[in-house]
Design a protein around this motif. Structure first.
Motif, mmCIF file in Angstrom:
data_model
loop_
_atom_site.group_PDB
_atom_site.id
_atom_site.type_symbol
_atom_site.label_atom_id
_atom_site.label_comp_id
_atom_site.label_asym_id
_atom_site.label_seq_id
_atom_site.Cartn_x
_atom_site.Cartn_y
_atom_site.Cartn_z
ATOM 1 N N GLY A 35 4.598 -42.992 -0.205
ATOM 2 C CA GLY A 35 4.824 -42.240 -1.414
ATOM 3 C C GLY A 35 5.110 -43.059 -2.623
ATOM 4 N N TRP A 36 5.184 -42.684 -3.744
ATOM 5 C CA TRP A 36 5.444 -43.162 -4.998
ATOM 6 C C TRP A 36 6.724 -42.458 -5.707
ATOM 7 C CZ3 TRP A 36 3.640 -47.534 -7.088
ATOM 8 C CH2 TRP A 36 2.632 -48.140 -6.361
ATOM 9 N N PHE A 37 7.635 -43.218 -6.089
ATOM 10 C CA PHE A 37 8.948 -42.527 -6.837
ATOM 11 C C PHE A 37 8.801 -43.507 -8.059
ATOM 12 C CE2 PHE A 37 11.161 -39.889 -3.580
ATOM 13 C CZ PHE A 37 10.087 -40.234 -2.561
ATOM 14 N N ARG A 38 9.664 -42.864 -8.967
ATOM 15 C CA ARG A 38 9.875 -43.295 -10.209
ATOM 16 C C ARG A 38 11.607 -43.105 -10.687
ATOM 17 N NH1 ARG A 38 6.233 -39.659 -14.188
ATOM 18 N NH2 ARG A 38 7.658 -37.745 -14.322
ATOM 19 N N GLN A 39 11.774 -44.177 -11.582
ATOM 20 C CA GLN A 39 13.361 -44.145 -11.996
ATOM 21 C C GLN A 39 13.354 -44.694 -13.405
ATOM 22 O OE1 GLN A 39 16.337 -46.226 -9.386
ATOM 23 N NE2 GLN A 39 17.525 -44.773 -9.860
ATOM 24 N N VAL A 40 14.229 -43.750 -14.266
ATOM 25 C CA VAL A 40 14.611 -44.322 -15.445
ATOM 26 C C VAL A 40 16.087 -44.691 -15.408
ATOM 27 C CG1 VAL A 40 15.097 -43.326 -18.076
ATOM 28 C CG2 VAL A 40 12.843 -42.477 -16.414
ATOM 29 N N PRO A 41 16.458 -45.847 -16.357
ATOM 30 C CA PRO A 41 17.967 -46.238 -16.152
ATOM 31 C C PRO A 41 18.808 -45.093 -16.431
ATOM 32 C CG PRO A 41 16.491 -47.740 -17.315
ATOM 33 C CD PRO A 41 15.560 -46.505 -16.864
ATOM 34 N N THR A 78 -3.335 -50.800 1.488
ATOM 35 C CA THR A 78 -3.137 -50.463 0.097
ATOM 36 C C THR A 78 -2.885 -48.996 -0.336
ATOM 37 O OG1 THR A 78 -4.084 -52.457 -0.635
ATOM 38 C CG2 THR A 78 -3.611 -51.026 -2.223
ATOM 39 N N VAL A 79 -1.875 -48.590 -1.120
ATOM 40 C CA VAL A 79 -1.819 -47.187 -1.553
ATOM 41 C C VAL A 79 -1.696 -47.345 -3.022
ATOM 42 C CG1 VAL A 79 0.537 -47.399 -1.585
ATOM 43 C CG2 VAL A 79 -0.596 -44.969 -1.598
ATOM 44 N N TYR A 80 -2.419 -46.233 -3.612
ATOM 45 C CA TYR A 80 -2.620 -46.380 -5.147
ATOM 46 C C TYR A 80 -2.202 -45.119 -5.732
ATOM 47 C CZ TYR A 80 -6.619 -49.715 -3.367
ATOM 48 O OH TYR A 80 -7.027 -50.467 -2.822
ATOM 49 N N LEU A 81 -1.953 -45.357 -7.122
ATOM 50 C CA LEU A 81 -1.301 -44.057 -7.849
ATOM 51 C C LEU A 81 -2.215 -44.205 -9.162
ATOM 52 C CD1 LEU A 81 0.296 -41.540 -7.891
ATOM 53 C CD2 LEU A 81 1.973 -43.040 -9.482
ATOM 54 N N GLN A 82 -3.050 -43.178 -9.207
ATOM 55 C CA GLN A 82 -4.167 -43.245 -10.682
ATOM 56 C C GLN A 82 -3.328 -42.347 -11.566
ATOM 57 O OE1 GLN A 82 -6.995 -44.510 -11.383
ATOM 58 N NE2 GLN A 82 -6.691 -43.711 -13.304
ATOM 59 N N MET A 83 -2.671 -42.869 -12.591
ATOM 60 C CA MET A 83 -2.407 -42.086 -13.635
ATOM 61 C C MET A 83 -3.312 -41.766 -14.807
ATOM 62 S SD MET A 83 1.635 -43.696 -13.091
ATOM 63 C CE MET A 83 1.053 -45.351 -13.824
ATOM 64 N N ASN A 84 -3.478 -40.460 -14.877
ATOM 65 C CA ASN A 84 -4.313 -39.914 -16.204
ATOM 66 C C ASN A 84 -3.587 -39.320 -17.328
ATOM 67 O OD1 ASN A 84 -6.279 -41.578 -14.864
ATOM 68 N ND2 ASN A 84 -7.120 -39.421 -13.741
ATOM 69 N N SER A 85 -4.088 -39.382 -18.723
ATOM 70 C CA SER A 85 -3.309 -38.449 -19.519
ATOM 71 C C SER A 85 -1.836 -38.756 -19.425
ATOM 72 C CB SER A 85 -3.429 -36.938 -19.119
ATOM 73 O OG SER A 85 -4.882 -36.630 -19.107
ATOM 74 N N LEU A 86 -1.303 -40.007 -19.389
ATOM 75 C CA LEU A 86 0.004 -40.517 -19.628
ATOM 76 C C LEU A 86 0.733 -39.875 -20.594
ATOM 77 C CD1 LEU A 86 -0.542 -43.933 -17.935
ATOM 78 C CD2 LEU A 86 1.046 -42.267 -17.108
ATOM 79 N N LYS A 87 2.012 -39.661 -20.551
ATOM 80 C CA LYS A 87 2.947 -39.048 -21.565
ATOM 81 C C LYS A 87 4.132 -40.106 -21.772
ATOM 82 C CE LYS A 87 1.738 -34.262 -20.099
ATOM 83 N NZ LYS A 87 2.456 -33.046 -19.602
ATOM 84 N N ASP A 90 6.491 -40.294 -18.983
ATOM 85 C CA ASP A 90 6.229 -40.840 -17.621
ATOM 86 C C ASP A 90 6.946 -42.420 -17.794
ATOM 87 O OD1 ASP A 90 2.850 -39.375 -17.866
ATOM 88 O OD2 ASP A 90 4.478 -38.797 -16.450
ATOM 89 N N THR A 91 7.292 -42.779 -18.631
ATOM 90 C CA THR A 91 7.878 -44.102 -18.700
ATOM 91 C C THR A 91 8.990 -44.301 -17.775
ATOM 92 O OG1 THR A 91 7.367 -44.401 -21.140
ATOM 93 C CG2 THR A 91 9.174 -45.684 -20.184
ATOM 94 N N ALA A 92 8.992 -45.151 -16.821
ATOM 95 C CA ALA A 92 9.902 -45.332 -16.056
ATOM 96 C C ALA A 92 9.296 -46.545 -14.763
ATOM 97 C CB ALA A 92 10.230 -44.257 -14.774
ATOM 98 N N VAL A 93 10.256 -47.018 -14.021
ATOM 99 C CA VAL A 93 10.109 -48.290 -12.965
ATOM 100 C C VAL A 93 9.430 -47.085 -11.877
ATOM 101 C CG1 VAL A 93 10.733 -49.806 -11.463
ATOM 102 C CG2 VAL A 93 11.652 -49.659 -13.881
ATOM 103 N N TYR A 94 8.391 -47.688 -11.393
ATOM 104 C CA TYR A 94 7.610 -46.789 -10.292
ATOM 105 C C TYR A 94 7.708 -47.827 -9.108
ATOM 106 C CZ TYR A 94 5.597 -43.426 -13.290
ATOM 107 O OH TYR A 94 5.544 -42.357 -14.497
ATOM 108 N N VAL A 123 6.313 -49.004 -15.936
ATOM 109 C CA VAL A 123 5.410 -48.204 -16.883
ATOM 110 C C VAL A 123 6.085 -47.733 -17.958
ATOM 111 C CG1 VAL A 123 3.733 -46.357 -16.712
ATOM 112 C CG2 VAL A 123 4.055 -47.589 -14.601
ATOM 113 N N THR A 124 5.241 -48.237 -19.176
ATOM 114 C CA THR A 124 5.976 -47.688 -20.479
ATOM 115 C C THR A 124 4.737 -47.019 -21.455
ATOM 116 O OG1 THR A 124 7.515 -49.737 -20.577
ATOM 117 C CG2 THR A 124 7.039 -48.535 -22.609
ATOM 118 N N VAL A 125 5.025 -45.885 -21.593
ATOM 119 C CA VAL A 125 3.999 -45.049 -22.422
ATOM 120 C C VAL A 125 4.476 -44.746 -23.836
ATOM 121 C CG1 VAL A 125 2.745 -42.793 -22.560
ATOM 122 C CG2 VAL A 125 3.413 -44.032 -20.384
#
Length: 127
Positions: A35-41, A78-87, A90-94, A123-125
């Protein structure tokens, strides 16, 4: 014991794409749902995407559905996360995570179901 190392994060502009990778150690990668998770401070860790052991089933958070794609290559551990049309939101630590799963078809949605975590990639957008 499984060690996970994420890569591929960076600074991009809104609308750009990034692909995150998570390399796992060990010879039992195919036994783990990923899985992929993300977190913002200051906020709780948030589910992003999950994939079952074989890669045949996936699940996404509503906020990324249609923009992000999770996939895995069991031959490459390996696991991947392809991220398109970033906003900007979406800024966070993944973080990628691995959860031992005896059910081949099952993916895991909750962070407490995962046994191992990577160190995270930023990831910073920008808008």
């Amino acid at each position: 014991q499984v060690q996970l190392v994420e890569s591929g994060g960076g600074l991009v502009q809104a609308g750009d794409s990034l692909r995150l990778s998570c390399a796992a150690s060990g010879r039992t990668f195919s036994m783990y749902a990923m899985g992929w998770f993300r977190q913002v401070p200051g906020k709780e860790r948030e589910f992003v995407a999950a994939i079952n052991r074989s890669g045949s089933s996936t699940s996404y958070a509503d906020s990324v559905e249609g923009r992000f794609t999770i996939s895995r290559d069991n031959a490459k551990n390996t696991v991947y996360l392809q991220m398109n049309s970033l906003k900007p939101e979406d800024t966070a630590v993944y973080y990628c995570a691995a959860g031992l799963s005896w059910e081949r078809s099952r993916y895991l949605l909750r962070d407490y179901e995962y046994d191992y975590w990577g160190q995270g990639t930023q990831v910073t957008v920008s808008s």
